[in-house]
Write an enzyme that holds these catalytic residues in place. Structure first.
Site, PDB file in Angstrom:
ATOM      1  N   LYS A   1       0.816  -1.218   0.000  1.00 46.59           N
ATOM      2  CA  LYS A   1       0.000   0.000   0.000  1.00 46.59           C
ATOM      3  C   LYS A   1       0.849   1.267   0.000  1.00 46.59           C
ATOM      4  O   LYS A   1       0.384   2.325  -0.405  1.00 46.59           O
ATOM      5  CB  LYS A   1      -0.983  -0.026   1.154  1.00 46.59           C
ATOM      6  CG  LYS A   1      -2.053  -1.090   0.910  1.00 46.59           C
ATOM      7  CD  LYS A   1      -3.134  -1.124   1.953  1.00 46.59           C
ATOM      8  CE  LYS A   1      -4.230  -2.075   1.551  1.00 46.59           C
ATOM      9  NZ  LYS A   1      -3.787  -3.500   1.557  1.00 46.59           N
TER      10      LYS A   1
HETATM   11  C1  LIG Z   1      -4.367  -4.531   0.751  1.00 45.07           C
HETATM   12  C2  LIG Z   1      -3.578  -5.781   0.591  1.00 45.07           C
HETATM   13  C3  LIG Z   1      -3.927  -6.748  -0.376  1.00 45.07           C
HETATM   14  C4  LIG Z   1      -5.159  -6.630  -1.259  1.00 45.07           C
HETATM   15  O1  LIG Z   1      -5.051  -5.629  -2.223  1.00 45.07           O
HETATM   16  P1  LIG Z   1      -6.372  -5.050  -2.949  1.00 45.07           P
HETATM   17  O2  LIG Z   1      -5.898  -3.905  -3.754  1.00 45.07           O
HETATM   18  O3  LIG Z   1      -7.294  -4.623  -1.827  1.00 45.07           O
HETATM   19  O4  LIG Z   1      -6.957  -6.147  -3.755  1.00 45.07           O
HETATM   20  C5  LIG Z   1      -3.100  -7.855  -0.497  1.00 45.07           C
HETATM   21  N1  LIG Z   1      -2.023  -8.032   0.295  1.00 45.07           N
HETATM   22  C6  LIG Z   1      -1.669  -7.139   1.234  1.00 45.07           C
HETATM   23  C7  LIG Z   1      -0.477  -7.398   2.083  1.00 45.07           C
HETATM   24  C8  LIG Z   1      -2.423  -5.976   1.421  1.00 45.07           C
HETATM   25  O5  LIG Z   1      -2.073  -5.093   2.370  1.00 45.07           O
END
Ligand SMILES: *Cc1c(COP(=O)(O)O)cnc(C)c1O
Length: 510
Positions: free
Chosen positions: A121
């Site tokens: 993120k």
């Molecule tokens: C947020 C997240 C995801 C999922 O990603 P999306 O964009 O919500 O599909 C997968 N793995 C981790 C470690 C995350 O923090």
């Protein structure tokens, strides 16, 4: 370039407005009216660039109401070496420190966790605050933005790091006192920065989330905030400013594979993405739409496998059990960004999107026609990994290759294997690695057999970090190692009903 709402094409705004508003007023999501295309020459030029220049190139195609200087500065700041220290090196196909591709056995891993909070993120949340702050200036609005977030873990910390000390913004994060890991809580309550606030809320994630939602719709509170110069906004993944930076690393990974001699220019690759809210994989769909040579996008889920069912059968049905898994960032039943994919495969039919979303809100489910499902299956393939399979993937990749992965990445490893076993597709798969394993010490230790037995005392989160290091010898990333000496700045718990008062207090400060 203009952006339109998935629920009403006549709702048409420039990029800075789309970023400021987040969600369109009709409840739809903003999408570009047209997608820029990358031709062979563009790809060749992109391959010769470093990551920051690739960011500049792609963002400029979409943000024509921002100057080249603005975009250039944001890219350099968001992805600077101080935020993304050099990666480990050995297995990397190319030294792209912000998003390196590592080759492990016959698999490629796109490592998106080299940023300040060790989760993918960061890739978007280092850029969004800069875009938002500049969008405020462009809009001529006088009010400042107060970001309000309820988090089940990774988003809160990444948003705090992204927004800390960004002009004309403040950020408040509410997390469930009983719903995040000890390490995740510590990461948040030790957050530095002059414009940040973190608060534990009694209860689970739903309590924190519904508390935040109520504040967003509280007209009196919003009027009071407005009077003192603050407008509420959210940092969640429906914002175009979060999606756009994610397109870049798919293009970048492709270029690195070409530059590293792993694939011929123009040859396709598949990406396998561990999916929750459908943001990360949607960015890959958009990169493909722009002309990046992508074969299939493989949508990997955990036991909350609503997307697997949807992509296979065309029925999106939320009336099902919810599971808490060892890959908690994917424990989601409503994947908001799916609406953007629907808009695309429905030929941008806003009325159709509106009616499916209405059905979803009213009955908790919808079904798409066979022909639309067929179009989705041209792009996407889906499966899920059970808890046991996820642990097995962590164990296997570790024992066979000495490469340590987190549970979210392990879900993708398992599903990538299933894809290869069930299809004859020999296109290289790039597994998208979304978190550093040290963020999920307990599950990782458990999987590789290094967890202390049930008869031993309880280990604290911090102790588990050291234990995982002792067992594996894998270096502890800087931001996690630092937690040992961190100072707790935010403590105590409040009830859900105290949240509005807490928001007003914080808005009045400074
Ligand atoms: C947020 C997240 C995801 C999922 O990603 P999306 O964009 O919500 O599909 C997968 N793995 C981790 C470690 C995350 O923090």
């Amino acid at each position: 370039m203009y952006y339109i709402s998935t629920r009403n094409r006549a709702m048409r705004v420039r990029a800075h407005e789309a970023i400021l508003q987040g969600l369109a007023p009709d409840g739809g999501l903003f999408v570009p009216e047209r997608f820029p295309e990358l031709d062979t020459e563009d790809l060749k030029r992109l391959c010769a660039m470093d990551f920051v220049d690739r960011v500049r190139f792609i963002l400029s195609l979409y943000l024509d109401d921002f100057s080249a200087d603005e975009i250039s500065g944001f890219a350099a700041d968001a992805y600077s070496p101080s935020k993304f220290p050099a990666a480990n090196g050995e297995r990397e196909v190319a030294p792209t420190r912000q998003a390196p591709v590592s080759k492990v056995g016959n698999e490629y891993f796109l490592e998106l966790w080299h940023g300040p909070t060790c989760a993918f993120k960061d890739m978007a949340l280092q850029m969004l605050p800069r875009l938002l702050s500049a969008s405020l200036e462009k809009s001529g609005r006088r009010s400042n933005v107060l970001i309000l977030t309820a988090t089940s873990g990774d988003t809160g910390k990444a948003a705090l790091e992204g927004f800390k000390d960004v002009e004309r913004t403040k950020i408040m994060v509410f997390y469930p006192a009983q719903g995040v890991s000890e390490i995740q809580a510590l990461q948040m309550i030790s957050q530095d920065g002059g414009n940040v606030f973190v608060q534990a809320v009694k209860g689970n994630f739903d309590d924190a989330q519904s508390g935040v939602k109520r504040i967003f719709t509280d007209t009196r509170l919003n009027a009071e905030l407005d009077a003192i110069g603050w407008t509420l906004s959210s940092a969640n993944s429906i914002n175009w400013g979060r999606l756009l930076p994610q397109i870049v690393y798919y293009v970048s990974a492709y270029c690195d594979l070409v530059s590293g001699g792993e694939i011929e220019p123009g040859a396709p690759v598949n990406f396998c993405v561990p999916t929750g809210n459908f943001g990360n994989i949607l960015a890959a769909c958009y990169a493909r739409k722009m002309g990046l040579p992508v074969g299939k996008l493989i949508c990997a889920s955990n036991d909350n496998n609503i997307l697997t069912n949807f992509i296979r059968e065309g029925v999106y049905d939320t009336k099902r059990d919810f599971y808490c898994t060892i890959s908690p960032s994917m424990d989601i039943l409503i994947s908001s960004n799916l609406e953007r994919l629907l808009f695309d495969v429905l030929g941008e039919d806003d009325a159709a999107v509106r009616s499916y979303m209405k059905e979803l809100a009213e009955s908790g489910a919808y079904r798409i026609p066979e022909s639309v499902l067929h179009d989705i299956q041209e792009i996407l393939w889906a499966d899920f990994s059970t808890e046991e399979e996820t642990r097995e993937s962590i164990r296997q990749v570790w024992s066979q290759h000495g490469y340590l992965i987190d549970p979210h990445t392990a879900v993708a490893v398992n599903v990538s294997g299933k894809y290869k076993a069930r299809t004859n597709d020999s296109t290289p798969n790039v597994i998208v690695s979304t978190a550093n394993p040290y963020k999920f010490c307990e599950a990782v230790l458990d999987a590789i057999g290094g967890k202390p037995g049930p008869e031993s005392r309880n280990y604290s989160g911090i102790e588990l970090i050291d234990l995982l290091h002792e067992v594996t010898g894998v270096p502890i990333p800087g931001p996690i190692a630092m937690l040992k000496n961190s100072r707790v700045r935010f403590s105590g718990e409040i009830s859900k009903d105290e949240m509005p008062e807490c928001v007003m207090d914080f808005a009045h400060k400074m």
